[in-house]
Write a protein that holds these residues in place. Structure first.
Motif, short mmCIF file in Angstrom:
data_model
loop_
_atom_site.label_atom_id
_atom_site.label_comp_id
_atom_site.label_asym_id
_atom_site.label_seq_id
_atom_site.Cartn_x
_atom_site.Cartn_y
_atom_site.Cartn_z
N VAL A 1 -0.18 22.00 5.97
CA VAL A 1 0.55 20.92 5.30
C VAL A 1 0.82 19.79 6.27
CG1 VAL A 1 2.69 20.30 4.11
CG2 VAL A 1 1.57 22.47 3.58
N LYS A 2 1.23 20.12 7.48
CA LYS A 2 1.47 19.09 8.49
C LYS A 2 0.21 18.27 8.74
CE LYS A 2 2.99 18.35 13.26
NZ LYS A 2 3.47 18.98 14.52
N GLU A 3 -0.93 18.94 8.83
CA GLU A 3 -2.18 18.22 9.05
C GLU A 3 -2.50 17.31 7.88
OE1 GLU A 3 -6.77 18.94 10.56
OE2 GLU A 3 -5.50 20.67 10.13
N ALA B 1 3.31 20.89 -1.35
CA ALA B 1 3.47 22.21 -0.74
C ALA B 1 4.40 23.06 -1.57
CB ALA B 1 4.02 22.08 0.68
N SER B 2 4.19 24.35 -1.47
CA SER B 2 5.08 25.32 -2.10
C SER B 2 6.06 25.85 -1.06
CB SER B 2 4.28 26.48 -2.70
OG SER B 2 3.38 25.99 -3.68
N ILE B 3 7.24 26.19 -1.52
CA ILE B 3 8.31 26.63 -0.65
C ILE B 3 8.66 28.08 -0.96
CG2 ILE B 3 10.63 26.08 0.21
CD1 ILE B 3 8.44 23.86 0.51
N SER B 4 8.78 28.89 0.07
CA SER B 4 9.09 30.31 -0.12
C SER B 4 10.55 30.49 -0.53
CB SER B 4 8.83 31.09 1.17
OG SER B 4 9.76 30.70 2.17
N GLN B 5 10.89 31.71 -0.94
CA GLN B 5 12.25 32.00 -1.37
C GLN B 5 13.27 31.78 -0.26
OE1 GLN B 5 13.40 32.74 -4.40
NE2 GLN B 5 11.38 32.63 -5.33
N ASP B 6 12.83 31.89 0.98
CA ASP B 6 13.76 31.65 2.09
C ASP B 6 13.70 30.22 2.61
OD1 ASP B 6 11.30 31.73 3.30
OD2 ASP B 6 11.78 33.36 4.70
N VAL C 1 0.87 -1.18 0.00
CA VAL C 1 0.00 0.00 0.00
C VAL C 1 0.90 1.23 0.00
CG1 VAL C 1 -1.72 1.30 1.30
CG2 VAL C 1 -1.89 -1.20 1.13
N VAL C 2 0.76 2.06 -1.02
CA VAL C 2 1.71 3.14 -1.25
C VAL C 2 1.02 4.50 -1.31
CG1 VAL C 2 3.27 1.59 -2.47
CG2 VAL C 2 1.60 2.90 -3.77
N SER C 3 1.77 5.54 -0.97
CA SER C 3 1.29 6.91 -1.05
C SER C 3 2.50 7.81 -1.22
CB SER C 3 0.50 7.26 0.21
OG SER C 3 -0.43 8.29 -0.04
N ALA C 4 2.29 8.99 -1.80
CA ALA C 4 3.43 9.85 -2.10
C ALA C 4 3.10 11.32 -1.87
CB ALA C 4 3.89 9.66 -3.55
N MET C 5 4.14 12.11 -1.60
CA MET C 5 4.01 13.55 -1.38
C MET C 5 5.21 14.26 -1.96
SD MET C 5 4.48 13.35 2.78
CE MET C 5 3.06 12.27 2.90
N THR C 6 5.08 15.56 -2.18
CA THR C 6 6.15 16.30 -2.83
C THR C 6 6.10 17.78 -2.50
OG1 THR C 6 7.27 16.62 -4.98
CG2 THR C 6 4.88 16.88 -4.96
N SER C 7 7.12 18.50 -2.94
CA SER C 7 7.18 19.95 -2.78
C SER C 7 7.85 20.57 -4.01
CB SER C 7 7.98 20.32 -1.52
OG SER C 7 9.34 19.92 -1.67
N ALA C 8 7.57 21.84 -4.21
CA ALA C 8 8.21 22.61 -5.28
C ALA C 8 8.18 24.08 -4.87
CB ALA C 8 7.50 22.40 -6.61
N GLN C 9 8.88 24.91 -5.61
CA GLN C 9 8.98 26.31 -5.20
C GLN C 9 7.72 27.10 -5.53
OE1 GLN C 9 12.45 28.61 -6.60
NE2 GLN C 9 12.82 28.98 -4.43
N ASN C 10 6.87 26.56 -6.39
CA ASN C 10 5.62 27.28 -6.69
C ASN C 10 4.50 26.26 -6.90
OD1 ASN C 10 5.53 26.67 -9.70
ND2 ASN C 10 7.53 27.65 -9.50
N PRO C 11 3.25 26.69 -6.80
CA PRO C 11 2.12 25.74 -6.85
C PRO C 11 1.99 24.99 -8.16
CG PRO C 11 1.43 27.87 -5.97
CD PRO C 11 2.81 28.05 -6.53
N HIS C 12 2.51 25.59 -9.25
CA HIS C 12 2.34 24.97 -10.57
C HIS C 12 3.68 24.55 -11.15
CE1 HIS C 12 -1.83 26.09 -10.31
NE2 HIS C 12 -1.48 27.33 -10.05
N GLY C 13 4.55 24.05 -10.28
CA GLY C 13 5.87 23.61 -10.71
C GLY C 13 5.94 22.13 -11.03
N GLU D 1 11.07 28.27 3.45
CA GLU D 1 10.04 27.88 4.40
C GLU D 1 8.84 27.24 3.69
OE1 GLU D 1 10.43 28.09 7.74
OE2 GLU D 1 12.45 28.84 7.31
N ILE D 2 8.19 26.28 4.36
CA ILE D 2 6.99 25.66 3.83
C ILE D 2 5.83 26.64 3.98
CG2 ILE D 2 5.37 23.74 4.05
CD1 ILE D 2 7.70 22.14 5.32
N ILE D 3 5.21 27.00 2.89
CA ILE D 3 4.08 27.92 2.93
C ILE D 3 2.86 27.19 3.49
CG2 ILE D 3 2.55 29.38 1.54
CD1 ILE D 3 4.92 29.76 -0.41
N GLY D 4 2.25 27.78 4.53
CA GLY D 4 1.11 27.14 5.16
C GLY D 4 1.49 25.86 5.88
#
Length: 207
Positions: free
Chosen positions: A183-185, A169-174, A115-127, A176-179
């Motif tokens: 995201v943790k929830e 999640a999107s990541i700010s220029q510094d 049973v598998v699931s996946a998550m990811t991040s990028a610098q902008n919402p449409h990356g 940080e995880i936005i929201g």
């Protein structure tokens, strides 16, 4: 008493975001009653490239003691959660290389019914966040795995962007995880769902 679900949280992270996701998933999985193992896939980048990026180098040094993932970590688990950054709309090469070494286990049917699931991040919402998760799931279709995507199973998922394929999640220029709280929830919801579905499958296979 039913045997605990064995959950492997397998991640790659250059500057720490997906490591944070993996830690949140581990905490939620343990709270859901699973036996959780957190491991990182091997780094492929040369040290010179890592050292040229202060954030990357700092994270590299900070996580030197995190165990390195092996294929046995997937074989021995009932459920698998993958966390990996987006690179040009697909998974980072470090994770792809890890999957590419799984041919033997796949050929012996040892990855079927995971049973598998996946998550990811990028610098902008449409990356390419959704495309990245779907690219991971493409691999897992070949295994005969069972995908436990979060879908829209909890209203709280919308606060983190409402990605039905997996938390992103999107990541700010510094860096940080936005929201971050939302995201943790969402990561927690996804991890608990993965444990729950893995429990159903485990019970059915052993029943």
């Amino acid at each position: 008493m039913a045997e605990k679900v064995k959950l492997a949280v397998i991640y790659y992270s250059s500057t720490g975001t997906n490591y944070q996701f993996a830690q949140w998933a581990k905490e939620a999985g343990e709270a859901a009653g699973a036996e959780v193992k957190l491991v990182k896939v091997p780094e492929l980048a040369p040290l010179s490239a890592i050292e040229a990026n202060p954030a990357w180098h700092a994270h590299y040094k900070a996580t030197v003691d995190v165990p390195t993932a092996t294929i046995d970590d997937m074989v021995e688990a009932d459920g698998l959660i993958f966390s990996v950054p987006t690179r040009f709309g697909v998974m980072a090469s470090q994770m792809k290389q890890y999957f590419d070494t799984a041919g033997g286990a796949w050929g012996q049917g040892k990855l079927a019914n995971k049973v598998v699931s996946a998550m990811t991040s990028a610098q902008n919402p449409h990356g390419g966040q959704e495309a990245t998760i779907l690219s991971l799931y493409t691999v897992m279709h070949h295994w005969g795995a069972i995908i436990a995507a979060p879908g829209y199973t909890d209203p709280a998922l919308f606060a983190a962007g409402g990605n039905p394929y997996g938390t992103s999640a999107s990541i700010s220029q510094d860096g940080e995880i936005i929201g971050a709280d939302a995201v943790k929830e969402a990561v927690g919801i996804q991890a608990r769902r993965t444990v729950e579905v893995a429990g159903w499958v485990k019970k059915g296979l052993n029943g």
